[in-house]
Design a protein around this motif. Structure first.
Motif: not given
Ligand SMILES: [Zn+2]
Length: 445
Positions: A64, A66, A218, A256, A307
């Motif tokens: 996960h 970004h 998410h 998450h 993340d």
């Protein structure tokens, strides 16, 4: 592409934390042969690397991410989530194609430097071409989808219609899927039910299913948002809502997965969907702590992710794994949960399987050669050759990673990136980040 013969590698076994010394022949991007000894004369075209007893592991899979947030991790420090989100979207507005290109490159190279060979990216549409070019130039394995929303969570949330979300997904598929010798794959990545209608979720899932793609979202990250979704759907929480919408299956990744009831954990276990544990983010922006130990006990193959760096602060999967393991031990009062072997499996094979690979995340003949060598003999604090796997997780960081291969391509050698001038990239990115901080008004010229 070069072939490699790696001699004297201590291959890690995550089941019993043992190592076994092997020679590894990498040919055409795959593990051609793994044996006690391989005669270099049997593979004359291969470049020989003597691992000298370094620890060999599959490359880490960051499930996960970004990546562009590496440029804005400073200005988003120590903020409550509402302000964090507004500032995130504000910075995104100011970022140019060049910012996205270099942020993506910087984050990918940082990740590779720490032993990550695969990233599951939830990216933005606006600068997609620059982002995809950077992934290609970095040469990392990536599954890429764009974050889509159609419910505004605040005055700056960029929302789009369901039709537009499908059109953009088509564009991602066209531009990304199969690119860079198959290292790049497309996905769909609706942000999460607090910001995504049931209609958009269902449409994107159906579209992804037609193409066999991952649905990356998410789940249950914010307590308040989860409670709002539960009220709106008249159900117990976001996972129940996703189940009702028909989203949960083994091609669904749930970043998450914090605010879940026991019933919802059972629903996820039955569905085959994969939670992605991102403990540094959960701690740094005070999301809460997911019940990972309970999920693992139910047989859920939880994966791990770093993340975005604006929320986690790092692209180092070793530090991520350590944080997750410590958190679960602390909240369960049970030091046996998320043991070192389990944590490394979450960081490797579980992630690879979650992304649909059945030939990745393992050092096994026939599998894709995403491999790292770890040198713990040049770090005083890691000394103890008998307990290297546990020590790497609990005492180490990704800085101990010495050599990285992605699909048999040498990306890091002697802790230096291959084919990149690190000093040049650091200087360029420092200038771009400073310009961005000044443009947005958060730093004076
Ligand atoms: Zn995220």
């Amino acid at each position: 592409m070069s072939d490699f013969l790696i001699r004297n590698a201590d291959v890690a076994d995550f089941d019993d934390l043992s190592t076994v010394r092997k020679d590894i022949y990498i040919k055409d991007g795959r593990f051609e042969k793994i044996a006690d000894a391989i005669d270099p004369a049997s593979c004359p075209a291969a470049t020989v690397i003597d691992a000298g007893g370094k620890l060999a592991m599959p490359g880490f899979t960051d499930c996960h991410s970004h990546v562009y947030q590496t440029f804005i991790k400073g200005p988003l420090d120590d903020l409550v989530i509402t302000e964090w989100l507004v500032r995130l979207f504000t910075f995104e507005e100011y970022m140019t194609d060049e910012d996205y290109y270099y942020a993506t490159l910087l984050s990918c190279l940082s990740a590779m430097r720490f032993g990550t060979t695969t990233i599951n990216e939830m990216g933005g549409y606006e600068h997609m071409d620059a982002t995809l070019k950077a992934f290609e130039d970095a040469g990392i394995r990536v599954t890429f989808g764009i974050s889509t929303t159609d419910i505004p969570e605040n005055e700056v949330t960029p929302i789009i219609s369901v039709e537009e979300a499908i059109a953009r997904s088509e564009e991602v598929y066209r531009k990304c899927h199969g690119r860079n010798h198959g290292l790049m794959k497309a996905s769909v990545a609706p942000a999460g039910l607090p910001a995504v209608s049931g209609e958009m979720a269902k449409a994107l899932k159906a579209w992804a299913n037609e193409r066999g793609l991952i649905y990356h979202t998410h789940l249950g990250e914010g307590k308040m948002e989860t409670e709002r979704v539960a009220r709106e759907y008249g159900l117990g929480g976001e996972a129940e809502a996703l189940e009702q919408l028909g989203i949960l299956d083994d091609k669904t990744l749930l970043a998450h997965s914090i605010w879940l009831s026991d019933k919802e954990i059972d629903i996820i276990a039955k569905s085959g969907a994969i939670p992605v544990h991102c403990p540094n983010t959960n701690m740094k922006i005070s999301d809460g702590i997911p019940k990972i130990a309970q999920m693992l006990k139910k047989g859920i193959p939880v994966a791990m992710g770093c993340d975005g760096e604006a929320s986690s602060g790092t692209k180092d999967m070793v530090r991520e794994g350590k944080a997750g393991s410590y958190l679960q031990k602390a909240i369960t009062l049970d030091p046996t949960v998320m043991d070192a072997g389990t944590t490394f499996k979450m960081m490797t094979i579980n992630g690879a399987k979650a992304l649909g690979y059945d030939d990745l995340g393992m050092i096994k003949e026939g599998c894709q050669a995403d491999l790292i060598l770890v040198n713990m003999e040049d770090d005083l604090s890691l000394t103890d050759r008998d307990h290297r796997i546990g020590n790497l997780l609990y005492a180490g960081t990704g800085h101990a990673v010495d050599t990285v291969f992605v699909a048999g391509d040498l990306k890091l050698k002697d802790k230096k990136l291959v084919g990149f001038d690190e000093d040049l990239i650091i200087r360029k990115c420092n200038d771009l980040i400073h310009d961005l901080n000044v443009r947005t008004g958060y730093v004076k010229e």
